[in-house]
Design an enzyme around this catalytic site. Structure first.
Site, PDB file in Angstrom:
ATOM      1  CB  THR A  98      -0.903   0.031   1.245  1.00 38.21           C
ATOM      2  OG1 THR A  98      -1.676  -1.166   1.277  1.00 38.21           O
ATOM      3  CG2 THR A  98      -1.837   1.234   1.216  1.00 38.21           C
ATOM      4  CE  LYS A 173      -5.147  -0.898   1.487  1.00 37.51           C
ATOM      5  NZ  LYS A 173      -5.588  -2.125   2.108  1.00 37.51           N
ATOM      6  CE  LYS A 241       1.773   1.843   4.913  1.00 37.80           C
ATOM      7  NZ  LYS A 241       1.405   1.021   3.778  1.00 37.80           N
TER       8      LYS A 241
HETATM    9  N1  LIG Z   1      -1.255  -6.499   7.554  1.00 37.69           N
HETATM   10  C1  LIG Z   1      -2.403  -6.218   6.949  1.00 37.69           C
HETATM   11  O1  LIG Z   1      -3.487  -6.555   7.437  1.00 37.69           O
HETATM   12  C2  LIG Z   1      -2.400  -5.486   5.618  1.00 37.69           C
HETATM   13  C3  LIG Z   1      -3.588  -5.443   4.876  1.00 37.69           C
HETATM   14  C4  LIG Z   1      -3.599  -4.805   3.647  1.00 37.69           C
HETATM   15  C5  LIG Z   1      -2.449  -4.193   3.188  1.00 37.69           C
HETATM   16  N2  LIG Z   1      -1.302  -4.225   3.928  1.00 37.69           N
HETATM   17  C6  LIG Z   1      -0.110  -3.544   3.392  1.00 37.69           C
HETATM   18  O2  LIG Z   1       0.800  -4.541   2.927  1.00 37.69           O
HETATM   19  C7  LIG Z   1       2.136  -4.086   3.129  1.00 37.69           C
HETATM   20  C8  LIG Z   1       2.880  -5.098   3.993  1.00 37.69           C
HETATM   21  O3  LIG Z   1       2.195  -5.256   5.208  1.00 37.69           O
HETATM   22  P1  LIG Z   1       2.587  -6.399   6.262  1.00 37.69           P
HETATM   23  O4  LIG Z   1       1.515  -6.406   7.273  1.00 37.69           O
HETATM   24  O5  LIG Z   1       2.930  -7.660   5.536  1.00 37.69           O
HETATM   25  O6  LIG Z   1       3.917  -5.751   6.890  1.00 37.69           O
HETATM   26  P2  LIG Z   1       5.089  -6.441   7.718  1.00 37.69           P
HETATM   27  O7  LIG Z   1       4.630  -7.712   8.345  1.00 37.69           O
HETATM   28  O8  LIG Z   1       5.679  -5.376   8.570  1.00 37.69           O
HETATM   29  O9  LIG Z   1       6.148  -6.855   6.572  1.00 37.69           O
HETATM   30  C9  LIG Z   1       6.855  -5.909   5.827  1.00 37.69           C
HETATM   31  C10 LIG Z   1       7.787  -6.651   4.897  1.00 37.69           C
HETATM   32  O10 LIG Z   1       8.503  -5.691   4.112  1.00 37.69           O
HETATM   33  C11 LIG Z   1       9.898  -5.878   4.296  1.00 37.69           C
HETATM   34  N3  LIG Z   1      10.558  -4.566   4.227  1.00 37.69           N
HETATM   35  C12 LIG Z   1      10.144  -3.410   4.814  1.00 37.69           C
HETATM   36  N4  LIG Z   1      10.977  -2.403   4.492  1.00 37.69           N
HETATM   37  C13 LIG Z   1      11.935  -2.936   3.701  1.00 37.69           C
HETATM   38  C14 LIG Z   1      13.058  -2.403   3.053  1.00 37.69           C
HETATM   39  N5  LIG Z   1      13.380  -1.106   3.147  1.00 37.69           N
HETATM   40  N6  LIG Z   1      13.835  -3.243   2.309  1.00 37.69           N
HETATM   41  C15 LIG Z   1      13.506  -4.555   2.201  1.00 37.69           C
HETATM   42  N7  LIG Z   1      12.442  -5.114   2.786  1.00 37.69           N
HETATM   43  C16 LIG Z   1      11.659  -4.321   3.528  1.00 37.69           C
HETATM   44  C17 LIG Z   1      10.039  -6.513   5.669  1.00 37.69           C
HETATM   45  O11 LIG Z   1      11.288  -7.181   5.776  1.00 37.69           O
HETATM   46  P3  LIG Z   1      11.874  -7.600   7.228  1.00 37.69           P
HETATM   47  O12 LIG Z   1      11.248  -8.938   7.544  1.00 37.69           O
HETATM   48  O13 LIG Z   1      13.331  -7.672   7.023  1.00 37.69           O
HETATM   49  O14 LIG Z   1      11.463  -6.505   8.194  1.00 37.69           O
HETATM   50  C18 LIG Z   1       8.847  -7.480   5.633  1.00 37.69           C
HETATM   51  O15 LIG Z   1       9.128  -8.614   4.848  1.00 37.69           O
HETATM   52  C19 LIG Z   1       2.040  -2.685   3.767  1.00 37.69           C
HETATM   53  O16 LIG Z   1       2.128  -1.713   2.756  1.00 37.69           O
HETATM   54  C20 LIG Z   1       0.660  -2.703   4.396  1.00 37.69           C
HETATM   55  O17 LIG Z   1       0.107  -1.399   4.520  1.00 37.69           O
HETATM   56  C21 LIG Z   1      -1.251  -4.872   5.128  1.00 37.69           C
END
Ligand SMILES: NC(=O)c1ccc[n+]([C@@H]2O[C@H](COP(=O)([O-])OP(=O)(O)OC[C@H]3O[C@@H](n4cnc5c(N)ncnc54)[C@H](OP(=O)(O)O)[C@@H]3O)[C@@H](O)[C@H]2O)c1
Length: 291
Positions: A98, A173, A241
């Site tokens: 997102t 979104k 965010k």
């Molecule tokens: N969680 C939800 O319910 C949900 C629903 C809809 C949309 N989203 C969106 O989906 C996206 C991911 O969400 P999530 O919940 O999966 O987040 P998360 O669990 O915090 O995972 C983030 C991922 O991105 C990687 N990452 C972050 N910054 C990075 C960088 N600079 N370089 C390389 N890798 C990086 C992290 O690696 P590390 O493991 O090394 O930290 C991890 O694999 C976000 O944009 C969020 O807004 C989330």
């Protein structure tokens, strides 16, 4: 069956990549910044892991990413070891992060210049939607690239739509998040009011959820809200965010978002209460604290 890479094995990416491998039948290579998570994924699902996004992308038909925000996305695509340096001509990059519509347009332009496709494809449906492979995917891009990517995306989706050119997926979104923000605050106020009135919340929701007040949030969150449980779901930090992205876009296009701006400030209060990682339904905790 396609050669696929997946960058970012977080709460969302980990199960999405698994669906591409197990349900989609694709040959998946994963990359995660913290290597242990990629090792765990390969041990669980097979496939390959790569040491950098560039290495992961090399020779693949489709490259997916699901990282945190605009800066993270730029880093894994355009950075020194970024995926865009490994993309083959004719391949497609699908971004499930997102992020802003601006970064989507910027990356789509880069992709076009280098002869590969780009789809901004943010998702809705949360952790459970990712784990069950039933996400809603809102896409921006050209019809021909979308037509190529759609059957692959379907491995983790229930609904996949092309909303318009590059950035249109992210704009959709934003609308999703704008609709949720005011609605969750309304639900929190309803439950808060019901408790003050001494009513049985389960009974109340059982009746009103069948009428005009019913919603996904009511259906899926009323029970945990009633029990003051917030240690799961979609984190307040992520929501802030997302609302920041919505409010910045509204500044650009002139839309008036008074309730969204207000609820964003309410989420700031929740962060100050230590609830940055709590589910977005924790707006109720803020109301409960104030009385
Ligand atoms: N969680 C939800 O319910 C949900 C629903 C809809 C949309 N989203 C969106 O989906 C996206 C991911 O969400 P999530 O919940 O999966 O987040 P998360 O669990 O915090 O995972 C983030 C991922 O991105 C990687 N990452 C972050 N910054 C990075 C960088 N600079 N370089 C390389 N890798 C990086 C992290 O690696 P590390 O493991 O090394 O930290 C991890 O694999 C976000 O944009 C969020 O807004 C989330």
């Amino acid at each position: 069956m396609s050669e696929v890479a997946f960058i970012g094995l977080g709460v969302m990416g980990y199960p999405m990549a698994a669906h591409l491998q197990n349900k989609g039948g694709h040959k998946v290579t994963v990359y995660n910044r913290s290597a242990a998570r990629a090792e765990q994924w390969v041990a669980e699902h097979g496939g390959q892991k790569a040491a950098t996004p560039m290495e992961a992308a090399r020779g693949k038909d489709f490259v997916f990413a699901c990282v945190g925000n605009d800066d993270d996305l730029r880093s894994v695509t355009l950075g020194e070891q970024g995926a865009f340096h490994g993309m083959e001509s004719g391949s497609v990059f699908i971004d499930n992060t997102t992020a802003s519509a601006e970064v989507a347009r910027e990356l789509a332009g880069e992709a076009q210049e280098h002869g590969f496709g780009f789809i901004d494809a943010p998702v809705s449906g949360g952790q459970a939607g990712a784990e069950n492979g039933v996400l809603t995917v809102m896409c921006g891009g050209t019809q021909d690239v979308f037509d190529k990517a759609r059957p692959v995306i379907e491995a983790y989706a229930r609904m996949v739509g092309l909303m318009g050119p590059a950035g249109a997926g992210q704009l959709t979104k934003m609308i999703n998040q704008i609709c949720i923000a005011g609605l969750v605050q309304g639900l929190a106020e309803g439950i808060h009011f019901g408790k003050k009135a001494g009513l049985d919340i389960e009974k109340v929701i059982d009746v009103i959820s069948k009428g005009a007040a019913g919603s996904w949030q009511m259906e899926n969150r009323h029970k945990t809200m009633n029990e003051s449980r917030y240690d799961f779901g979609f984190a307040v930090d992520w929501m802030r965010k997302d609302l920041g992205i919505c409010l910045a876009e509204a500044d650009r296009n002139g839309a008036s978002l008074p309730v969204t701006a207000l609820v964003d400030q309410f989420y700031k209060d929740v962060q100050a209460m230590g609830g940055g990682r709590w589910d977005t339904s924790s707006l109720l905790a803020r109301l409960a604290r104030r009385t």
